[in-house]
Design an enzyme around this catalytic site. Structure first.
Site, PDB file in Angstrom:
ATOM      1  N   CYS A 161       1.490 -25.493 -36.626  1.00  0.00           N
ATOM      2  CA  CYS A 161       1.557 -26.416 -35.491  1.00  0.00           C
ATOM      3  C   CYS A 161       2.417 -25.900 -34.351  1.00  0.00           C
ATOM      4  O   CYS A 161       2.494 -26.535 -33.301  1.00  0.00           O
ATOM      5  CB  CYS A 161       2.069 -27.770 -35.965  1.00  0.00           C
ATOM      6  SG  CYS A 161       1.075 -28.448 -37.302  1.00  0.00           S
ATOM      7  N   HIS A 300       8.487 -32.954 -31.148  1.00  0.00           N
ATOM      8  CA  HIS A 300       7.348 -32.667 -32.032  1.00  0.00           C
ATOM      9  C   HIS A 300       6.772 -33.999 -32.511  1.00  0.00           C
ATOM     10  O   HIS A 300       5.562 -34.185 -32.527  1.00  0.00           O
ATOM     11  CB  HIS A 300       7.812 -31.801 -33.202  1.00  0.00           C
ATOM     12  CG  HIS A 300       6.717 -31.364 -34.111  1.00  0.00           C
ATOM     13  ND1 HIS A 300       5.599 -30.674 -33.662  1.00  0.00           N
ATOM     14  CD2 HIS A 300       6.543 -31.506 -35.453  1.00  0.00           C
ATOM     15  CE1 HIS A 300       4.806 -30.415 -34.684  1.00  0.00           C
ATOM     16  NE2 HIS A 300       5.350 -30.916 -35.782  1.00  0.00           N
ATOM     17  N   GLU A 311      13.974 -34.585 -37.097  1.00  0.00           N
ATOM     18  CA  GLU A 311      14.024 -34.100 -35.722  1.00  0.00           C
ATOM     19  C   GLU A 311      15.031 -34.887 -34.899  1.00  0.00           C
ATOM     20  O   GLU A 311      15.736 -34.320 -34.050  1.00  0.00           O
ATOM     21  CB  GLU A 311      12.644 -34.160 -35.069  1.00  0.00           C
ATOM     22  CG  GLU A 311      12.632 -33.547 -33.673  1.00  0.00           C
ATOM     23  CD  GLU A 311      11.269 -33.534 -33.020  1.00  0.00           C
ATOM     24  OE1 GLU A 311      11.123 -32.863 -31.976  1.00  0.00           O
ATOM     25  OE2 GLU A 311      10.336 -34.184 -33.542  1.00  0.00           O
ATOM     26  N   LYS A 329       2.351 -37.346 -28.911  1.00  0.00           N
ATOM     27  CA  LYS A 329       1.379 -37.485 -30.000  1.00  0.00           C
ATOM     28  C   LYS A 329       0.984 -38.947 -30.224  1.00  0.00           C
ATOM     29  O   LYS A 329      -0.001 -39.215 -30.911  1.00  0.00           O
ATOM     30  CB  LYS A 329       1.927 -36.884 -31.290  1.00  0.00           C
ATOM     31  CG  LYS A 329       1.964 -35.356 -31.291  1.00  0.00           C
ATOM     32  CD  LYS A 329       2.390 -34.821 -32.642  1.00  0.00           C
ATOM     33  CE  LYS A 329       2.349 -33.297 -32.693  1.00  0.00           C
ATOM     34  NZ  LYS A 329       3.463 -32.667 -31.943  1.00  0.00           N
ATOM     35  N   HIS A 334      -2.291 -35.479 -33.440  1.00  0.00           N
ATOM     36  CA  HIS A 334      -1.725 -34.155 -33.699  1.00  0.00           C
ATOM     37  C   HIS A 334      -2.820 -33.101 -33.695  1.00  0.00           C
ATOM     38  O   HIS A 334      -3.544 -32.942 -34.680  1.00  0.00           O
ATOM     39  CB  HIS A 334      -1.018 -34.176 -35.049  1.00  0.00           C
ATOM     40  CG  HIS A 334      -0.138 -32.984 -35.288  1.00  0.00           C
ATOM     41  ND1 HIS A 334      -0.139 -31.869 -34.474  1.00  0.00           N
ATOM     42  CD2 HIS A 334       0.783 -32.720 -36.257  1.00  0.00           C
ATOM     43  CE1 HIS A 334       0.725 -30.992 -34.923  1.00  0.00           C
ATOM     44  NE2 HIS A 334       1.304 -31.480 -36.006  1.00  0.00           N
ATOM     45  N   PHE A 393       3.923 -26.163 -40.621  1.00  0.00           N
ATOM     46  CA  PHE A 393       3.946 -25.891 -42.051  1.00  0.00           C
ATOM     47  C   PHE A 393       4.404 -24.434 -42.273  1.00  0.00           C
ATOM     48  O   PHE A 393       4.130 -23.548 -41.465  1.00  0.00           O
ATOM     49  CB  PHE A 393       2.560 -26.078 -42.652  1.00  0.00           C
ATOM     50  CG  PHE A 393       2.205 -27.507 -42.957  1.00  0.00           C
ATOM     51  CD1 PHE A 393       3.060 -28.550 -42.651  1.00  0.00           C
ATOM     52  CD2 PHE A 393       1.002 -27.815 -43.583  1.00  0.00           C
ATOM     53  CE1 PHE A 393       2.729 -29.864 -42.950  1.00  0.00           C
ATOM     54  CE2 PHE A 393       0.654 -29.126 -43.884  1.00  0.00           C
ATOM     55  CZ  PHE A 393       1.523 -30.152 -43.569  1.00  0.00           C
TER      56      PHE A 393
END
Length: 404
Positions: A161, A300, A311, A329, A334, A393
């Site tokens: 991502c 994010h 975060e 988002k 996403h 990831f």
């Protein structure tokens, strides 16, 4: 190390918020979620997605689209818009001084899934010879370079991502090294497919909310996962000198980039956010500024319980507790490898227009997330410098700093 500023002279966007920069910015500032029930997911455990509305490669004038996967078509459409904004004509440049970097986490998964079904149903003789030229992770970058006659460095970063931000950060480094005069960089993804939806659902990463309007709700106390999206974001980057020499307008500047690895877990962020903190601090050092200089964080903010909480702690410690924060988002869902580039573009627009987009879907902030969250409505005010976070990831983290 001396600081380096890359001029952003063009932006192109194809996302669930619309096709084109103007449509995207209006939708994101309005804060309306783009998620909807997806008839192609009717038989799957999750039926909500964030698709690019009404996208047609043919109507977009993409001549070779029949030989491209959907993610490549997104990338090339976004790149052409970015070039128009930058006032660049590929027929007039020296191709060896033009670099192309398009990151992706999934590549042409739609093509690969369809051809695998053909293999199982009809046998190997019916598998298309275009399967790999359409499906490989590097093909958006490769096809774009072919389209534009760009014979400089051509790279396809894959950092899940964070891929789109990796492309922009590496592209900026190519300018700093003098390896290119013009860099076309971003990310593209088209992962709303049966395999990807099923796999993310099995991981319990996707929202099970049945209401598309509140399925993606970053930082909300009731968040339960993300909504899968798609699209592309592309920027044209140039050195300040090159942009000035050709009289180009500068939309914003990429002034810092940091990257790191959690080295912790394949899917879960480090519980203290150590890797994300390293990336942000590296970007700050690269730009020669401190967290106090940041006027906005495009988080994010995936809408997953652990990511958002982790975060938030990172932002408080590495930037400042009082900095305004939002996650776009909530609108786009996403888009995986495209997310970082799309969100970097939104950060650049926030800097350009001194307007912070709200977090769509957020109505009841998690009390454990002690941040100045922008939601309900966009917030005007001097931004100056924006931070765009992206975490993938594998524990792969990026931080981009965008300034006026």
């Amino acid at each position: 190390m001396s600081t380096f500023s890359a001029a952003i002279t063009g932006i192109g966007l194809v996302s669930p918020a619309g096709t084109g920069v103007d449509a995207n910015w209006a939708h994101v500032v309005d804060g309306e979620p783009a998620a909807g029930m997806d008839p192609e997911l009717d038989e799957l455990p999750v039926r909500i997605s964030c698709r690019v509305p009404g996208f047609s490669p043919t109507e977009a004038g993409l001549r070779g689209a029949r030989q491209w996967d959907r993610y490549t078509a997104f990338a090339i459409a976004a790149a052409y818009e970015a070039l128009r904004h930058a006032g660049l004509d590929p027929r007039e440049w020296e191709g060896s001084r033009v670099a192309v970097l398009i990151g992706s986490g999934a590549g042409g998964t739609g093509t690969l899934e369809r051809q695998h079904q053909t293999l199982l149903a009809d046998g190997p003789a019916d598998v298309s010879p275009l399967t790999l030229p359409m499906g490989l992770l590097n093909m958006a970058a490769g096809q774009l370079a072919i389209e534009l006659g760009a014979t400089g460095p051509c790279l396809a970063p894959c950092t899940a991502c964070a891929s789109g931000a990796s492309a922009i950060g590496i592209g900026r480094d190519l300018l700093r090294l003098g390896a290119a005069d013009i860099v076309i960089a971003g990310g593209a993804e088209a992962p709303v497919t049966p395999l990807y939806v099923s796999a993310f659902a099995r991981m319990r990463a996707l929202s099970r909310n049945r209401d598309p309007g509140t399925a993606s709700r970053p930082f909300d106390v009731a968040r339960d996962g993300f909504v899968l999206g798609e699209g592309a974001g592309v920027m044209v980057l140039e050195s300040e000198e090159h942009a000035r020499a050709r009289g180009a307008g500068v939309l914003a500047r990429a002034i810092g980039y940091g990257a790191s690895a959690d080295a912790h877990h394949v899917t879960s962020p480090h519980p203290e956010g150590s890797g994300a903190t390293l990336a942000i601090r590296a970007a700050l050092a690269d730009a020669g500024i401190t967290g106090a200089d940041i006027g906005y964080v495009n988080a994010h903010g995936t809408s997953t319980p652990m990511n958002d909480r982790t975060e938030a702690g990172v932002i408080r410690s590495a930037v400042a507790p009082e900095v305004p924060v939002s996650s776009t988002k909530g609108v786009t869902g996403h888009p995986l490898g495209a997310a970082a580039a799309i969100e970097a573009a939104y950060a650049a627009l926030a800097v350009r227009y001194d307007l912070i987009p709200p977090t769509a879907g957020l109505t009841d902030p998690d009390p454990e997330i002690d941040l100045d969250l922008v939601f309900k409505a966009a917030r005007p005010g001097r931004v100056g410098v924006a931070l765009s976070n992206s975490f993938g990831f594998g524990g792969q983290n990026t931080a981009l700093l965008i300034a006026a």
